[in-house]
Design an enzyme around this catalytic site. Structure first.
Site, PDB file in Angstrom:
ATOM      1  N   ALA A 149       0.827  -1.205   0.000  1.00 50.32           N
ATOM      2  CA  ALA A 149       0.000   0.000   0.000  1.00 50.32           C
ATOM      3  C   ALA A 149       0.862   1.255   0.000  1.00 50.32           C
ATOM      4  CB  ALA A 149      -0.929   0.000   1.214  1.00 50.32           C
ATOM      5  N   ASP A 150       1.939   1.233   0.767  1.00 51.67           N
ATOM      6  CA  ASP A 150       2.807   2.404   0.854  1.00 51.67           C
ATOM      7  C   ASP A 150       3.587   2.630  -0.434  1.00 51.67           C
ATOM      8  OD1 ASP A 150       2.524   3.261   3.767  1.00 51.67           O
ATOM      9  OD2 ASP A 150       3.058   1.165   4.010  1.00 51.67           O
ATOM     10  N   VAL A 151       4.250   1.574  -0.923  1.00 50.79           N
ATOM     11  CA  VAL A 151       5.074   1.763  -2.119  1.00 50.79           C
ATOM     12  C   VAL A 151       4.211   2.005  -3.349  1.00 50.79           C
ATOM     13  CG1 VAL A 151       6.996   0.463  -1.153  1.00 50.79           C
ATOM     14  CG2 VAL A 151       5.313  -0.732  -2.524  1.00 50.79           C
ATOM     15  N   ALA A 179       3.184   5.543  -3.289  1.00 45.48           N
ATOM     16  CA  ALA A 179       4.360   6.356  -3.604  1.00 45.48           C
ATOM     17  C   ALA A 179       4.581   6.450  -5.110  1.00 45.48           C
ATOM     18  CB  ALA A 179       5.597   5.773  -2.926  1.00 45.48           C
TER      19      ALA A 179
END
Length: 409
Positions: A170-172, A175
């Site tokens: 989810a984070d990458v 990003a």
């Protein structure tokens, strides 16, 4: 050779993974990135594995997300610290943040303030649910975004519980979406002269990448949405993972009549062509077909042997590899996706780099990160043009922090 974003300045107010990974990609592409750290440093500094000089508080995770950046220590709760932050934003093309929605506004650093000061500023906000919408007030992190998006409901074995994807997807993912949106915002500014507020939600970003499921559900009132199917794809049949005699695994994909015909030849199983000769036949009853393929794969001694046989028949397959093996992969090294970084106190190490290749431009990692707020003095002098007396006063009054000539305060 300069990077494609050479000359672009980014002011980084982010922390942990999503924002720092976005700005790390910008740095790899040539942008100058100045990031703010609190006195305790970013959370990622405390995670395993520590590298280099212990006094620098650099971990492998922090190094991964923060190569190529300069770090400045600002007390954003002090009005003078906020003024310094605004001054740095004024001198930047792009500001990136991943505070909880509303936090930047409460600090006096939000979109309306930045846009009023410089209408060309681009602000990229990354959060779990975005800055508006009925869920915007909810707190969250990567696993929460996975759960909301539906991705977790699709990950795991049939009949088993939902599973985490296995990395901070989810984070990458948000990003990378942020990086793409920043490029669009820069293009828009080039043509209109106006900056913009880019709002990226991890929930939105994951939902948008679930592939065919949302569309299948939309056209069938949800009836065609499947659940977890493990290693047996239910629509691209046959596509999955099979185990060989030595316990190694092979991933394969033979969807489509041409490739399935090649698989039938590779398996020397003409009866499969009679029963499963069409896409409709394969999708309607895939279980027995997968049973046959997996039983056949189990007769092969190793994954490499089976992969060689399938490739010789014009099929795509691969032995399932581990991360450790890929750390020295010659293809990744040749393409620069693994690039050398000389870490003080540790030596040279190959780290993942932005996976883009440009003709006529260079993509590479910058210097590894140093101690907390290691570049405070240099940034104050070089970017804000403050003289030595002004810099010393800011340190003495606790507005800024970090190493200074003569010691650390």
């Amino acid at each position: 050779m300069a990077g494609p974003y050479s000359g672009l300045r980014v002011f980084d107010l982010s922390h942990v993974i999503a924002g720092p990974f976005c700005t790390r990609l910008l740095a790899d592409l040539g942008a100058e990135v100045i990031r703010v750290e609190q006195p305790s440093g970013d959370l990622m500094r405390a995670l395993p594995v520590p590298v280099g000089d212990p006094a620098d508080h650099v971990s492998s995770a922090y190094a991964q997300y923060n190569c190529g950046k300069r770090s400045i220590g600002l007390d954003l709760k002090d009005p003078r610290g906020r003024e310094l932050a605004l001054a740095l934003a004024d001198r930047a093309d792009v500001v990136v943040e991943n505070f909880a929605p509303g936090a930047l506004d409460r600090l006096g650093l939000g979109w309306e303030v930045l846009h009023t000061r410089d209408p060309r500023t681009i602000l990229c906000s990354l959060s779990t649910f975005g800055t508006e919408g009925p869920y915007a007030h909810l707190s969250g992190f990567g696993l929460v975004a996975e759960a909301y998006s539906g991705l977790m409901s699709l990950t795991g074995s049939e009949g088993g519980p939902p599973m985490h994807f296995g990395t901070a997807l989810a984070d990458v993912n948000s990003a990378v979406h942020g990086l793409a949106a920043i490029g669009a915002a820069l293009y828009r500014r080039e043509h209109t002269g106006e900056g913009t507020h880019v709002d990226v939600s991890a929930f939105d970003s994951l939902f948008a990448m679930i592939d065919q499921q949302p569309a299948a559900g939309a056209f069938t009132d949800g009836e065609a949405v499947h659940g977890r199917y493990g290693n047996r794809h239910t629509t691209s049949v046959p596509s999955g993972v099979a185990t060989c005699a030595d316990g190694t695994h092979v991933a394969y994909g033979m969807a489509g009549d041409v490739f399935f015909a090649r698989l039938v030849t590779a398996m020397d199983a003409p009866d499969l062509a009679e029963r499963y000769g069409t896409v409709a036949a394969r999708v309607s009853d895939p279980g027995p077909l997968y049973d046959r393929i997996e039983a056949w794969a189990a007769t092969w001694p190793t994954a490499d042997a089976l992969v060689g046989h399938l490739v010789a028949h014009g099929l795509s397959a691969a032995r399932v590899r581990g991360v450790r093996e890929n750390l020295a992969d010659p293809h990744l090294i040749a393409r620069g996706t693994l690039s050398p970084v000389d870490v003080p106190g540790h030596g040279e190490v190959l780290l993942p780099t932005a996976p883009f290749r440009f003709s006529g431009a260079e993509v590479r990692p910058g210097a590894p990160p140093g101690a907390i707020a290691a570049d405070t003095t240099a940034v104050l002098r070089e970017v804000l043009d403050l003289d030595d007396d002004a810099v010393t006063a800011l340190f003495d009054e606790g507005v800024v922090h970090g190493p200074i000539p003569g010691g650390t305060r």
